[in-house]
Design an enzyme around this catalytic site. Structure first.
Site, mmCIF file in Angstrom:
data_model
loop_
_atom_site.group_PDB
_atom_site.id
_atom_site.type_symbol
_atom_site.label_atom_id
_atom_site.label_comp_id
_atom_site.label_asym_id
_atom_site.label_seq_id
_atom_site.Cartn_x
_atom_site.Cartn_y
_atom_site.Cartn_z
ATOM 1 N N ASP A 187 17.908 38.008 34.722
ATOM 2 C CA ASP A 187 16.792 37.604 34.142
ATOM 3 C C ASP A 187 15.812 37.761 35.106
ATOM 4 O O ASP A 187 14.383 37.987 34.665
ATOM 5 C CB ASP A 187 16.785 36.099 33.823
ATOM 6 C CG ASP A 187 17.465 36.145 32.503
ATOM 7 O OD1 ASP A 187 17.732 36.708 31.622
ATOM 8 O OD2 ASP A 187 18.525 35.172 32.532
ATOM 9 N N ASN A 214 25.115 38.224 39.273
ATOM 10 C CA ASN A 214 25.903 37.331 38.517
ATOM 11 C C ASN A 214 27.448 37.621 38.377
ATOM 12 O O ASN A 214 27.752 38.801 38.866
ATOM 13 C CB ASN A 214 25.375 36.979 37.151
ATOM 14 C CG ASN A 214 25.495 38.261 36.272
ATOM 15 O OD1 ASN A 214 26.481 38.656 36.165
ATOM 16 N ND2 ASN A 214 24.254 38.769 35.767
ATOM 17 N N LYS A 249 18.533 32.646 19.816
ATOM 18 C CA LYS A 249 18.364 34.064 20.499
ATOM 19 C C LYS A 249 18.679 35.275 19.415
ATOM 20 O O LYS A 249 17.993 36.135 19.404
ATOM 21 C CB LYS A 249 19.416 34.082 21.396
ATOM 22 C CG LYS A 249 19.094 34.024 22.695
ATOM 23 C CD LYS A 249 20.028 34.041 24.041
ATOM 24 C CE LYS A 249 20.086 32.676 24.545
ATOM 25 N NZ LYS A 249 21.110 32.410 25.753
ATOM 26 N N PHE A 280 25.337 39.420 23.112
ATOM 27 C CA PHE A 280 26.044 38.191 23.454
ATOM 28 C C PHE A 280 25.296 37.166 24.088
ATOM 29 O O PHE A 280 24.066 37.269 24.393
ATOM 30 C CB PHE A 280 26.981 38.746 24.786
ATOM 31 C CG PHE A 280 28.101 39.612 24.111
ATOM 32 C CD1 PHE A 280 28.067 40.652 23.711
ATOM 33 C CD2 PHE A 280 29.445 38.847 24.346
ATOM 34 C CE1 PHE A 280 29.303 41.342 23.194
ATOM 35 C CE2 PHE A 280 30.718 39.397 23.900
ATOM 36 C CZ PHE A 280 30.596 40.736 23.233
ATOM 37 N N LYS A 331 16.014 45.252 56.333
ATOM 38 C CA LYS A 331 16.760 44.174 56.217
ATOM 39 C C LYS A 331 16.029 42.995 56.981
ATOM 40 O O LYS A 331 15.518 43.009 58.298
ATOM 41 C CB LYS A 331 18.130 44.368 57.069
ATOM 42 C CG LYS A 331 19.099 43.141 56.899
ATOM 43 C CD LYS A 331 20.452 43.178 57.716
ATOM 44 C CE LYS A 331 21.154 41.972 57.580
ATOM 45 N NZ LYS A 331 22.140 41.739 58.477
#
Ligand code: C5P
Length: 398
Positions: A278, A209, A337, A323, A288
């Site tokens: 996640d 991310n 959360k 966070f 590869k």
């Protein structure tokens, strides 16, 4: 950052004296009041005029020529300084200090101060390794003098090895660490995570991310500046490890899980600022994957939730902070959360809010507290937000 602080920079006669110019210039830019003291030999390498031009203050070089603005220079300088920095420190000055010899303005003033003294040795490798120098350094360390390790690399004498003066930026970081902030978190162990995780698909490709790690790095740097024993577990980012922080590099969420859980029991405050992935590919291809094999489906497995596990294992007087980054229903999701993961506070930020998000230096967050305290809204530099989060976390300790 150093406004209101006074640093006495002591320059001795080594070729690295020219780097002291950048140290002094950097300190002045950060707002510090800087006095420079030079030995006679240092004046052979750099002129006092260079330092005087930067500090707008007379440079002290001679025992018997008192600058007009001071009463007894070695005493007033010794009292005024928040920190003494000897950079570069030759074998000679280290030897003199270790033996209590005060035969010039520099050694006399250092001897007369109660401020911390940071010694930055720079010399030829053989001199640095000389048992007499080693013993002198050991003795001064025992007596509470602070040292920076010389760097390795090419030396002015043509040899290569340990003995180079660390770069000015590094010295300035260390100075900040010593005096920039009050050490109100001393005695606390703070564990912070930062950055993204990277989940391999094959040896070349991965899922990740856009986290830059800036928020977590700001938290770790702030904790260290305030005297906490700080560990940072970081995913792959393009940031320099903060000064004074033990930084542990990891790649995947599983590695982060191991690194965090093996350290968390000893931590007083744990802050999960990392954007942990996640999911990970169910299996990692050893080779590869060929473009021609036309993969149309990637099977995913769920990563462990580190914060939730920390919540399960939370120690009695441990503060756990998370966070929460969302693009909608921010506050209610953050609250849910915080409850589910058993953390004491959560910093909620909306990725879409201007001034918030991954790559920028600012953030807009709402701090929510488990014990019913009023939420706190913060916006501004990630550094300032980091300090606020730490202040609040420290207050939550019983
Ligand atoms: O569940 P969500 O990812 O939105 O929760 C965010 C908080 O949980 C962050 O503090 C993040 O560091 C932490 N987290 C974690 N392990 C995961 C996912 C998130 O510790 N696998």
């Amino acid at each position: 950052m150093l406004k209101g602080k006074n640093v006495a920079v002591c320059v001795t006669g080594g070729i690295a004296a020219f780097k002291a110019v950048s140290v002094v210039s950097g300190l002045v830019k950060l707002g510090a009041g800087v006095d420079v003291i030079m030995t006679a030999h240092a004046c052979e390498f750099v002129t006092p005029l260079t330092f005087r031009s930067l500090t707008k203050t007379p440079v002290v070089t001679d025992m018997f020529a008192e600058p007009e603005h001071m009463d007894i220079a070695h005493i007033s300088l010794a009292q005024k300084a928040d920190l003494f920095v000897i950079a570069p420190a030759t074998a000679n000055v280290i030897g003199k200090l270790a033996c209590g010899i005060a035969d010039d303005m520099l050694t006399t003033t250092v001897m007369a101060t109660r401020a911390p003294v940071l010694i930055v040795p720079a010399m030829n490798t053989n001199m640095y390794d000389n048992p007499i120098v080693r013993e002198n350094i050991a003795k001064l360390k025992r007596l509470g003098y602070l040292f920076m390790e010389p760097a390795e690399g090419p030396l002015a004498c043509g040899a290569s090895g340990r003995g180079r003066m660390p770069e000015p930026a590094e010295i300035i970081e260390r100075i900040k660490l010593e005096i920039a902030r009050e050490k109100d978190l001393k005695g606390l162990r703070v564990l912070v995570t930062a950055g993204p995780t990277r989940e391999a698909i094959d040896p070349v490709r991965y899922i990740s991310n856009g986290s830059s790690g800036k928020m977590g790095y700001a938290l770790a740097a702030a904790a260290a500046l305030r005297g906490a024993e700080t560990t940072l577990v970081s995913g792959p980012v393009a940031l320099e490890p903060p000064a004074g922080v033990e930084t542990v590099s990891v790649v995947s969420a599983t590695e982060m899980y191991e690194a965090v859980l093996s350290r968390s029991a000893d931590s007083d405050i744990v802050i999960m600022a990392a954007a942990v992935g996640d999911f990970r590919p169910e299996s990692v291809s050893e080779e590869k994957i060929k473009k021609s094999s036309c993969v149309s489906e990637l099977r995913l497995a769920k990563n462990p939730d580190i914060l939730a596990e920390l919540g399960r294992r939370k120690g009695e007087n441990q503060v756990l902070a998370g966070f929460c980054m969302e693009t909608e229903d921010l506050i209610s999701r953050a609250r849910e959360k915080m409850e589910r993961k058993n953390c004491d506070m959560i910093a909620a930020n909306n990725l879409k809010t201007p001034g918030a998000g991954f790559a920028v230096d600012t953030n807009v967050v709402t701090l929510l507290f488990r014990d019913g305290r009023e939420p706190v809204k913060l916006s501004g530099a990630k550094t300032d937000i980091a300090h606020e989060i730490l202040t609040k976390a420290a207050r939550l300790r019983k």
